[in-house]
Design a protein around this motif. Structure first.
Motif, PDB file in Angstrom:
ATOM      1  N   HIS A  61     -19.407  18.437  -6.601  1.00 19.45           N
ATOM      2  CA  HIS A  61     -20.323  17.965  -7.640  1.00 19.45           C
ATOM      3  C   HIS A  61     -19.570  17.386  -8.831  1.00 19.45           C
ATOM      4  O   HIS A  61     -18.431  17.773  -9.106  1.00 19.45           O
ATOM      5  CB  HIS A  61     -21.197  19.123  -8.145  1.00 19.45           C
ATOM      6  CG  HIS A  61     -22.137  19.666  -7.130  1.00 19.45           C
ATOM      7  ND1 HIS A  61     -23.331  19.065  -6.801  1.00 19.45           N
ATOM      8  CD2 HIS A  61     -22.053  20.780  -6.337  1.00 19.45           C
ATOM      9  CE1 HIS A  61     -23.942  19.774  -5.871  1.00 19.45           C
ATOM     10  NE2 HIS A  61     -23.196  20.821  -5.572  1.00 19.45           N
ATOM     11  N   THR A  62     -20.254  16.495  -9.550  1.00 14.82           N
ATOM     12  CA  THR A  62     -19.837  16.161 -10.903  1.00 14.82           C
ATOM     13  C   THR A  62     -20.354  17.278 -11.795  1.00 14.82           C
ATOM     14  O   THR A  62     -21.566  17.437 -11.954  1.00 14.82           O
ATOM     15  CB  THR A  62     -20.430  14.816 -11.357  1.00 14.82           C
ATOM     16  OG1 THR A  62     -19.940  13.776 -10.502  1.00 14.82           O
ATOM     17  CG2 THR A  62     -20.051  14.513 -12.800  1.00 14.82           C
ATOM     18  N   VAL A  63     -19.447  18.069 -12.325  1.00 21.81           N
ATOM     19  CA  VAL A  63     -19.835  19.280 -13.046  1.00 21.81           C
ATOM     20  C   VAL A  63     -19.728  19.037 -14.552  1.00 21.81           C
ATOM     21  O   VAL A  63     -18.678  18.613 -15.051  1.00 21.81           O
ATOM     22  CB  VAL A  63     -18.949  20.476 -12.636  1.00 21.81           C
ATOM     23  CG1 VAL A  63     -19.372  21.733 -13.413  1.00 21.81           C
ATOM     24  CG2 VAL A  63     -19.052  20.721 -11.140  1.00 21.81           C
ATOM     25  N   VAL A  64     -20.804  19.324 -15.249  1.00 18.67           N
ATOM     26  CA  VAL A  64     -20.836  19.192 -16.708  1.00 18.67           C
ATOM     27  C   VAL A  64     -20.989  20.581 -17.311  1.00 18.67           C
ATOM     28  O   VAL A  64     -21.928  21.319 -16.976  1.00 18.67           O
ATOM     29  CB  VAL A  64     -21.993  18.294 -17.177  1.00 18.67           C
ATOM     30  CG1 VAL A  64     -21.982  18.165 -18.702  1.00 18.67           C
ATOM     31  CG2 VAL A  64     -21.901  16.918 -16.519  1.00 18.67           C
ATOM     32  N   THR A  65     -20.044  20.942 -18.148  1.00 27.48           N
ATOM     33  CA  THR A  65     -20.142  22.166 -18.933  1.00 27.48           C
ATOM     34  C   THR A  65     -20.086  21.769 -20.406  1.00 27.48           C
ATOM     35  O   THR A  65     -19.386  20.816 -20.763  1.00 27.48           O
ATOM     36  CB  THR A  65     -18.996  23.146 -18.621  1.00 27.48           C
ATOM     37  OG1 THR A  65     -17.744  22.453 -18.713  1.00 27.48           O
ATOM     38  CG2 THR A  65     -19.123  23.730 -17.219  1.00 27.48           C
ATOM     39  N   PHE A  66     -20.802  22.483 -21.237  1.00 29.79           N
ATOM     40  CA  PHE A  66     -20.798  22.164 -22.667  1.00 29.79           C
ATOM     41  C   PHE A  66     -21.148  23.409 -23.451  1.00 29.79           C
ATOM     42  O   PHE A  66     -21.707  24.375 -22.923  1.00 29.79           O
ATOM     43  CB  PHE A  66     -21.770  21.022 -22.980  1.00 29.79           C
ATOM     44  CG  PHE A  66     -23.217  21.363 -22.783  1.00 29.79           C
ATOM     45  CD1 PHE A  66     -24.019  21.750 -23.849  1.00 29.79           C
ATOM     46  CD2 PHE A  66     -23.796  21.297 -21.522  1.00 29.79           C
ATOM     47  CE1 PHE A  66     -25.348  22.077 -23.676  1.00 29.79           C
ATOM     48  CE2 PHE A  66     -25.133  21.621 -21.326  1.00 29.79           C
ATOM     49  CZ  PHE A  66     -25.913  22.014 -22.404  1.00 29.79           C
ATOM     50  N   ASP A  67     -20.821  23.382 -24.736  1.00 27.04           N
ATOM     51  CA  ASP A  67     -21.135  24.490 -25.635  1.00 27.04           C
ATOM     52  C   ASP A  67     -22.419  24.166 -26.395  1.00 27.04           C
ATOM     53  O   ASP A  67     -22.543  23.092 -26.996  1.00 27.04           O
ATOM     54  CB  ASP A  67     -20.007  24.704 -26.650  1.00 27.04           C
ATOM     55  CG  ASP A  67     -18.704  25.158 -26.004  1.00 27.04           C
ATOM     56  OD1 ASP A  67     -18.742  25.634 -24.851  1.00 27.04           O
ATOM     57  OD2 ASP A  67     -17.647  25.035 -26.658  1.00 27.04           O
TER      58      ASP A  67
END
Length: 291
Positions: A61-67
């Motif tokens: 997957h194209t994984v997006v993590t953010f705060d």
């Protein structure tokens, strides 16, 4: 040599995301390739809590993590009144800024409330699947820790927030991990550093904890989502969790007997931190299913 948190931040970037007409500085990472997968973190941590899962799911997957706003390396506006409705606006704006037409959400704890709000909305993009990890899905079955309840009292909350030391943070957080997979103090220290980054408002943790009464006040909006949405849902659940473990799982089973619920008998409140390989495998199994 850089520690893991420094490396995590070094591999991401801070970008401006418009939230309710105000540009907000939001830390995010985008890794891997394939269909978009967003990992939504919990309280009191940050996107860094996904460090063990992210590289495993990024293989497909194209994984997006953010705060979220007020967490980690994202903006922490002083004296701000935080709301998970605003965090949902932020998430929606971030997805739009990346141009995704469809996404999968993996949501834990605080992030699960944000995901619930997104599921309740009419959105300009499609949610293909939502995978929930331990969270207070049902307000009357949720059991916040004593320090969380005390932090909601106006005076006590401010005092507790301002006196939160690393040692207190580690001790409190360790109590929701399972005996089989205890919290590593060194890892906890990194999460504490992320929490206190940017010289935040000394009342920050008390302000963020307002999500507990806010969620309870809007339970009629969120709780029907878990049985009424057309989006395929999955639930990966640590059963040694004293906060949102067996009681939530039983309530979910009673309301949705056919729920895709995976019970981790040896995991506590943080299965993605306690057994990241197992959680990543179960996420990938579900994102590979056709709805």
């Amino acid at each position: 040599m850089a520690d893991q948190l420094t490396e995590w931040h070094g591999q991401g970037k801070t970008t401006s995301v418009p939230v309710r007409g105000v540009p907000r500085a939001v830390f995010r990472r985008v890794t891997g390739s394939g269909s978009p997968l967003f990992l939504l973190h919990g309280f009191p941590a940050s996107s860094f809590e996904w460090a063990g899962v992210e590289p495993l799911v990024a293989r497909r997957h194209t994984v997006v993590t953010f705060d979220f706003l007020g967490f980690g390396a994202s903006e922490k506006p002083k004296k701000h009144r935080y709301s998970f409705f605003e965090q949902a606006d932020l998430t929606q704006a971030l997805i739009a800024s990346l141009g995704f037409e469809a996404v999968t959400l993996v949501a834990y704890d605080y992030g699960a409330i944000v995901a619930s709000e997104l599921l309740a909305r009419e959105l300009p993009f499609r949610i293909d699947r939502c995978v929930f990890l331990n969270a207070g899905l049902y307000a009357d079955q949720y059991r916040p820790r004593l320090i969380q309840r005390a932090s909601l009292w106006p005076v006590a909350g401010r005092l507790l927030a301002r006196s939160l030391t690393e040692r207190q943070f580690v001790r409190s957080w360790s109590r929701v991990f399972s005996p089989e997979h205890p919290l590593d103090p060194g890892t906890a220290a990194l999460h504490y550093r992320a929490l206190r980054a940017g010289d935040p408002d000394p009342d920050l943790t008390a302000r963020l904890l307002r999500y507990i009464p806010e969620r309870a006040a809007h339970r009629d909006r969120f709780e029907p989502v878990f049985t009424g949405t057309e989006v395929p849902l999955s639930f990966l659940w640590g059963m040694r969790d004293p906060v949102s473990g067996p009681r939530i799982a039983r309530e979910l089973r009673s309301r949705k007997p056919d729920a895709d619920l995976v019970e981790y008998a040896d995991a506590g409140h943080c299965p993605h931190l306690e057994t990241p390989e197992r959680v990543a495998t179960d996420i990938l199994t579900r994102t590979g299913l056709r709805s």
